[in-house]
Design a protein around this motif. Structure first.
Motif, PDB file in Angstrom:
ATOM      1  N   PRO A 116     -79.032 -85.611  15.173  1.00 25.62           N
ATOM      2  CA  PRO A 116     -78.713 -84.937  16.440  1.00 25.62           C
ATOM      3  C   PRO A 116     -78.534 -83.429  16.320  1.00 25.62           C
ATOM      4  O   PRO A 116     -78.930 -82.685  17.223  1.00 25.62           O
ATOM      5  N   GLU A 117     -77.960 -82.962  15.204  1.00 24.74           N
ATOM      6  CA  GLU A 117     -77.780 -81.504  15.070  1.00 24.74           C
ATOM      7  C   GLU A 117     -79.130 -80.797  14.914  1.00 24.74           C
ATOM      8  O   GLU A 117     -79.312 -79.672  15.380  1.00 24.74           O
ATOM      9  N   PHE A 118     -80.079 -81.473  14.277  1.00 17.57           N
ATOM     10  CA  PHE A 118     -81.434 -80.926  14.157  1.00 17.57           C
ATOM     11  C   PHE A 118     -82.087 -80.825  15.531  1.00 17.57           C
ATOM     12  O   PHE A 118     -82.643 -79.782  15.903  1.00 17.57           O
ATOM     13  N   GLU A 119     -82.016 -81.921  16.284  1.00 19.29           N
ATOM     14  CA  GLU A 119     -82.639 -81.939  17.611  1.00 19.29           C
ATOM     15  C   GLU A 119     -82.011 -80.911  18.542  1.00 19.29           C
ATOM     16  O   GLU A 119     -82.715 -80.168  19.234  1.00 19.29           O
ATOM     17  N   ARG A 120     -80.679 -80.837  18.545  1.00 20.25           N
ATOM     18  CA  ARG A 120     -80.000 -79.875  19.416  1.00 20.25           C
ATOM     19  C   ARG A 120     -80.433 -78.446  19.107  1.00 20.25           C
ATOM     20  O   ARG A 120     -80.716 -77.657  20.017  1.00 20.25           O
ATOM     21  N   PHE A 121     -80.471 -78.113  17.834  1.00 24.49           N
ATOM     22  CA  PHE A 121     -80.764 -76.734  17.447  1.00 24.49           C
ATOM     23  C   PHE A 121     -82.225 -76.378  17.681  1.00 24.49           C
ATOM     24  O   PHE A 121     -82.540 -75.379  18.339  1.00 24.49           O
ATOM     25  N   PHE A 122     -83.120 -77.191  17.177  1.00 26.96           N
ATOM     26  CA  PHE A 122     -84.533 -76.816  17.217  1.00 26.96           C
ATOM     27  C   PHE A 122     -85.178 -77.044  18.580  1.00 26.96           C
ATOM     28  O   PHE A 122     -86.198 -76.409  18.887  1.00 26.96           O
ATOM     29  N   ASN A 123     -84.605 -77.888  19.413  1.00 29.78           N
ATOM     30  CA  ASN A 123     -85.147 -78.051  20.755  1.00 29.78           C
ATOM     31  C   ASN A 123     -84.879 -76.844  21.635  1.00 29.78           C
ATOM     32  O   ASN A 123     -85.460 -76.718  22.713  1.00 29.78           O
ATOM     33  N   ASN A 124     -84.035 -75.937  21.190  1.00 30.32           N
ATOM     34  CA  ASN A 124     -83.770 -74.695  21.928  1.00 30.32           C
ATOM     35  C   ASN A 124     -84.587 -73.523  21.403  1.00 30.32           C
ATOM     36  O   ASN A 124     -84.352 -72.381  21.801  1.00 30.32           O
ATOM     37  N   ILE A 125     -85.539 -73.799  20.513  1.00 29.78           N
ATOM     38  CA  ILE A 125     -86.358 -72.757  19.907  1.00 29.78           C
ATOM     39  C   ILE A 125     -87.821 -73.028  20.212  1.00 29.78           C
ATOM     40  O   ILE A 125     -88.285 -74.178  20.140  1.00 29.78           O
ATOM     41  N   ASP A 126     -88.575 -71.973  20.546  1.00 31.31           N
ATOM     42  CA  ASP A 126     -90.013 -72.105  20.743  1.00 31.31           C
ATOM     43  C   ASP A 126     -90.689 -72.152  19.375  1.00 31.31           C
ATOM     44  O   ASP A 126     -90.679 -71.170  18.631  1.00 31.31           O
ATOM     45  N   LEU A 127     -91.261 -73.296  19.037  1.00 29.85           N
ATOM     46  CA  LEU A 127     -91.888 -73.483  17.734  1.00 29.85           C
ATOM     47  C   LEU A 127     -93.411 -73.364  17.784  1.00 29.85           C
ATOM     48  O   LEU A 127     -94.077 -73.579  16.769  1.00 29.85           O
ATOM     49  N   THR A 161     -94.947 -72.350  11.351  1.00 33.35           N
ATOM     50  CA  THR A 161     -95.295 -73.185  10.207  1.00 33.35           C
ATOM     51  C   THR A 161     -94.035 -73.843   9.664  1.00 33.35           C
ATOM     52  O   THR A 161     -92.960 -73.235   9.646  1.00 33.35           O
ATOM     53  N   ALA A 162     -94.179 -75.090   9.200  1.00 38.94           N
ATOM     54  CA  ALA A 162     -93.018 -75.825   8.702  1.00 38.94           C
ATOM     55  C   ALA A 162     -93.383 -76.582   7.432  1.00 38.94           C
ATOM     56  O   ALA A 162     -94.514 -77.053   7.264  1.00 38.94           O
ATOM     57  N   LEU A 163     -92.402 -76.700   6.545  1.00 41.67           N
ATOM     58  CA  LEU A 163     -92.510 -77.470   5.311  1.00 41.67           C
ATOM     59  C   LEU A 163     -91.491 -78.593   5.381  1.00 41.67           C
ATOM     60  O   LEU A 163     -90.296 -78.346   5.523  1.00 41.67           O
ATOM     61  N   ASP A 164     -91.970 -79.847   5.286  1.00 35.83           N
ATOM     62  CA  ASP A 164     -91.094 -81.015   5.329  1.00 35.83           C
ATOM     63  C   ASP A 164     -91.096 -81.654   3.946  1.00 35.83           C
ATOM     64  O   ASP A 164     -92.098 -82.242   3.520  1.00 35.83           O
ATOM     65  N   LEU A 165     -89.984 -81.543   3.242  1.00 33.00           N
ATOM     66  CA  LEU A 165     -89.873 -82.016   1.868  1.00 33.00           C
ATOM     67  C   LEU A 165     -89.283 -83.424   1.829  1.00 33.00           C
ATOM     68  O   LEU A 165     -88.269 -83.691   2.473  1.00 33.00           O
ATOM     69  N   GLY A 166     -89.903 -84.306   1.055  1.00 33.80           N
ATOM     70  CA  GLY A 166     -89.483 -85.701   1.074  1.00 33.80           C
ATOM     71  C   GLY A 166     -89.746 -86.302   2.438  1.00 33.80           C
ATOM     72  O   GLY A 166     -88.909 -87.005   2.997  1.00 33.80           O
ATOM     73  N   ALA A 167     -90.930 -86.043   2.965  1.00 30.89           N
ATOM     74  CA  ALA A 167     -91.244 -86.360   4.364  1.00 30.89           C
ATOM     75  C   ALA A 167     -91.273 -87.849   4.655  1.00 30.89           C
ATOM     76  O   ALA A 167     -91.030 -88.272   5.786  1.00 30.89           O
ATOM     77  N   GLY A 168     -91.588 -88.679   3.641  1.00 28.61           N
ATOM     78  CA  GLY A 168     -91.676 -90.116   3.886  1.00 28.61           C
ATOM     79  C   GLY A 168     -92.728 -90.447   4.927  1.00 28.61           C
ATOM     80  O   GLY A 168     -93.867 -89.979   4.855  1.00 28.61           O
ATOM     81  N   GLU A 169     -92.339 -91.227   5.933  1.00 26.27           N
ATOM     82  CA  GLU A 169     -93.251 -91.584   7.027  1.00 26.27           C
ATOM     83  C   GLU A 169     -93.431 -90.443   8.019  1.00 26.27           C
ATOM     84  O   GLU A 169     -94.322 -90.491   8.859  1.00 26.27           O
ATOM     85  N   GLY A 170     -92.550 -89.450   7.953  1.00 25.87           N
ATOM     86  CA  GLY A 170     -92.795 -88.229   8.705  1.00 25.87           C
ATOM     87  C   GLY A 170     -92.119 -88.054  10.038  1.00 25.87           C
ATOM     88  O   GLY A 170     -92.635 -87.359  10.913  1.00 25.87           O
ATOM     89  N   ARG A 171     -90.926 -88.614  10.234  1.00 27.93           N
ATOM     90  CA  ARG A 171     -90.302 -88.441  11.549  1.00 27.93           C
ATOM     91  C   ARG A 171     -90.016 -86.974  11.857  1.00 27.93           C
ATOM     92  O   ARG A 171     -90.197 -86.520  12.997  1.00 27.93           O
ATOM     93  N   TYR A 172     -89.593 -86.197  10.851  1.00 25.10           N
ATOM     94  CA  TYR A 172     -89.355 -84.769  11.091  1.00 25.10           C
ATOM     95  C   TYR A 172     -90.672 -84.015  11.229  1.00 25.10           C
ATOM     96  O   TYR A 172     -90.796 -83.117  12.067  1.00 25.10           O
ATOM     97  N   SER A 173     -91.665 -84.385  10.443  1.00 26.17           N
ATOM     98  CA  SER A 173     -92.980 -83.746  10.546  1.00 26.17           C
ATOM     99  C   SER A 173     -93.583 -83.959  11.930  1.00 26.17           C
ATOM    100  O   SER A 173     -94.080 -83.013  12.562  1.00 26.17           O
ATOM    101  N   ILE A 174     -93.538 -85.199  12.412  1.00 26.86           N
ATOM    102  CA  ILE A 174     -94.105 -85.500  13.724  1.00 26.86           C
ATOM    103  C   ILE A 174     -93.328 -84.781  14.824  1.00 26.86           C
ATOM    104  O   ILE A 174     -93.915 -84.216  15.762  1.00 26.86           O
ATOM    105  N   HIS A 175     -92.010 -84.773  14.717  1.00 28.08           N
ATOM    106  CA  HIS A 175     -91.178 -84.091  15.708  1.00 28.08           C
ATOM    107  C   HIS A 175     -91.556 -82.606  15.789  1.00 28.08           C
ATOM    108  O   HIS A 175     -91.746 -82.059  16.887  1.00 28.08           O
TER     109      HIS A 175
END
Length: 220
Positions: free
Chosen positions: A31-42, A46-60
């Motif tokens: 939730p803290e990730f979603e709250r913070f980054f949803n208020n930023i124009d992305l 460019t983003a680096l997702d480390l230990g991405a696994g199936e990629g929920r953060y990458s897809i988001h």
């Protein structure tokens, strides 16, 4: 102290978990990730997702307009992520690599994410990764990290995944962070948000709890 499984055994275990048809850990980001980054124009970032696994953060992040580089040592996790990215035509590049040997490019990314990966690394690799993450950020770039803490039931269980309240994937843990430890790891960055707490997790396996710490920081 918690027990640490060998890297090959970890990779096999996560490959098996990620072969499930759905998202093993679910789609929900912290939730803290979603709250913070949803208020930023992305858009265009460019983003680096480390230990991405199936990629929920990458897809988001990719859905928000980021070009994402996703790094993990699980081929099945990255294959699932790549399939989702291709289906949605999202800009995700996967890198099959053990984080211990990943070559961090300097001043390259606007966002670096390390969600429950630093706690899977032994001391030397963990410190190398933390230095690499800070170096990989562009000036003004944002870092998001979350880890499990010594408040996690898995810490007291010392790797016994069948113990009460312990995650079924706690076998992969190499280090549980002490209170305040994560905050002290990135003193060269400007701290924007910090959280510690204990929460129930029902996203996978039997219901269990985690001691969490999360950090959002900025490279000045």
């Amino acid at each position: 102290m918690p027990l640490s499984t060998s890297k090959s055994e970890k990779a096999k275990s996560f490959d098996l978990a990620y072969q499930s048809s759905g998202m093993y850990y679910g789609w929900v980001v912290r939730p803290e990730f979603e709250r913070f980054f949803n208020n930023i124009d992305l858009t265009g970032k460019t983003a680096l997702d480390l230990g991405a696994g199936e990629g929920r953060y990458s897809i988001h992040l990719a859905r928000r307009g980021c070009a994402v580089t996703a790094v993990d040592f699980s081929a099945s996790g990255l294959n699932k992520l790549q399939g989702i990215a291709e289906q949605e035509r999202l800009p995700v590049t996967t890198v099959l690599c053990d984080l211990e040997t990943y070559a961090f490019p300097e001043n390259t990314f606007d966002v670096v994410v390390a969600a429950t990966i630093l706690d899977h690394l032994e001391t030397g690799a963990r410190h190398r990764a933390m230095a690499g993450m800070a170096a990989a950020l562009k000036p003004g770039g944002l870092l998001y990290v979350n880890v499990f803490t010594t408040e996690d039931p898995g810490y007291a269980a010392a790797g016994a995944v069948d113990a009460e309240g312990v995650s079924d994937t706690s076998f992969g843990m190499a280090h549980y962070f002490a209170p305040g430890e994560l905050k002290s790891c990135f003193t060269g960055l400007a701290l924007l948000d910090y959280y510690e707490g204990v929460e129930e997790d029902t996203s996978h396996g039997k219901p269990h709890h985690h001691g969490w710490a999360s950090l959002i920081a900025k490279k000045e």
